[in-house]
Write an enzyme that holds these catalytic residues in place. Structure first.
Site, short mmCIF file in Angstrom:
data_model
loop_
_atom_site.label_atom_id
_atom_site.label_comp_id
_atom_site.label_asym_id
_atom_site.label_seq_id
_atom_site.Cartn_x
_atom_site.Cartn_y
_atom_site.Cartn_z
N LYS A 53 73.90 -3.62 60.09
CA LYS A 53 74.33 -2.92 58.88
C LYS A 53 73.30 -3.10 57.77
CE LYS A 53 79.21 -3.16 60.04
NZ LYS A 53 80.44 -3.96 60.03
N GLN A 97 83.39 -8.59 56.86
CA GLN A 97 83.37 -8.46 58.31
C GLN A 97 84.58 -9.19 58.93
OE1 GLN A 97 80.85 -6.70 60.09
NE2 GLN A 97 82.28 -6.97 61.79
N ASP A 120 85.23 0.36 53.94
CA ASP A 120 85.89 0.31 55.25
C ASP A 120 87.17 1.15 55.25
OD1 ASP A 120 84.66 -0.94 57.34
OD2 ASP A 120 85.32 -2.96 56.79
#
Ligand code: NDP
Length: 295
Positions: A53, A97, A120
């Protein structure tokens, strides 16, 4: 019949190029989209995701802020970091995460992220906005699937879509997106009766189950578009290999189009994370939404 292979890797490169183009346009106004990724602990798979990422964020010209925290970091310290990132004007997207270690309540952490920076799309506000057809941050994996479907079909209106899996991160938001595009949507799960027959009604079949090669060619309507979200590691001699939730070899003989694993949905997920960060940045600055990167 042999299905067309939907090349997620190539499509993700196109999305990243669109992102880079928007980023360079923003640079002319002295704006740099920034993505903060928080990782607690040293889970090897998470470390790989976070590295990828960060690398791709920088490659498209955005700022990457990586926060790698010790596995023993307290929930209070993590929440304090999230609060700082929420207040930081250089940060337009925040991603924590998952999974986080057991002593941290993941729901509490997700709820602490400013919904406008929730790239997200997991914050309850964004879930509600998506469900009610309003502007939301859309979860990356389903967004990537939708982009591929729109690319293939143009309009999804009136098509029968079956989503196998009802998780909060893939199945449910995927179903919402398909419904929003006027598909007729059915969600299947572990209690669904005669799931094979149901899948055979699908013009669009989304597999998000986490069971290696569960969906075989005889579950698929001839000519259907099959999107395989599954990422499963299975033994392969001394080593392992990745397979999807769909049995590719039999499905490819029946479907009209299919995403491979690897090289299908996976690459689109990070590309959509970058797309969401640009979208969040444009919204934060009161600028028009980046075309082709959001719904
Ligand atoms: P979850 O485990 O959270 O959800 C799985 C879903 O599948 C559940 O709703 C479950 O039903 C359903 N299910 C399980 N077994 C069966 C069965 N035998 N028949 C029908 N339905 C079943 O998984 P996720 O949604 O998080 O992930 C799904 C897959 O997608 C995984 O392989 C994961 O690795 C992959 N993934 C890939 C991503 C990517 O970037 N490509 C991103 C995220 C996930 P029930 O609710 O009844 O238990």
């Amino acid at each position: 019949m042999t299905a067309d292979i939907i090349d997620g890797k190539a499509f993700a490169a196109t999305v990243r190029a669109r992102v880079a183009e928007h980023v360079s346009r923003l640079a002319k106004q002295s704006i740099t989209p920034g993505l903060a990724v928080v990782l607690v602990g040293e889970d090897p798979a998470s470390q790989v995701y976070v590295r990828n990422k960060g690398k791709q964020t920088v490659e498209v010209g955005m700022a990457s802020f990586e926060h790698k925290l010790d596995v023993n970091t307290s929930e209070a310290d993590l929440l304090a970091l999230i609060a700082r990132l929420n207040a930081d004007p250089a940060v337009h997207g925040i991603l924590c995460q998952l999974p986080v270690p057991d002593h941290i309540d993941a729901d509490k952490v997700l709820a602490a992220i400013d919904p406008a920076k929730d790239v997200d799309g997991f914050h309850i506000s964004n879930v509600g906005l998506l469900a009610t057809g309003q502007k939301a941050m859309v979860p990356c994996t389903p967004l990537g699937c939708l982009m591929m479907l729109r690319e293939r079909h143009g309009s999804l209106s009136g098509m029968n879509a079956v989503v196998v899996g009802r998780s909060n991160i893939v199945g449910k938001p995927m179903a919402q997106l398909l419904l929003r595009d006027s598909a007729t949507v059915t969600i299947a799960h572990s209690r669904t009766r005669d799931i094979e027959a149901l899948c055979r009604t699908a013009d669009i079949l989304i597999a998000a189950v986490g069971r290696p090669q569960m969906i075989t060619g005889d579950w698929i309507k001839p000519g259907a578009t099959v999107i395989d979200v599954g990422i499963n590691r299975v033994p392969n001699g001394e080593k392992t290999r990745l397979v999807g939730d769909v049995d590719f070899a039999s499905a490819v003989e029946v479907a009209g189009a299919i995403t491979p694993v690897p090289g299908g949905v996976g690459p689109m997920t990070i590309a959509c994370l970058l797309a969401n960060t640009v979208t969040a940045c444009c919204r934060a600055n009161g600028l028009p939404e980046p075309e082709g990167l959001t719904i």
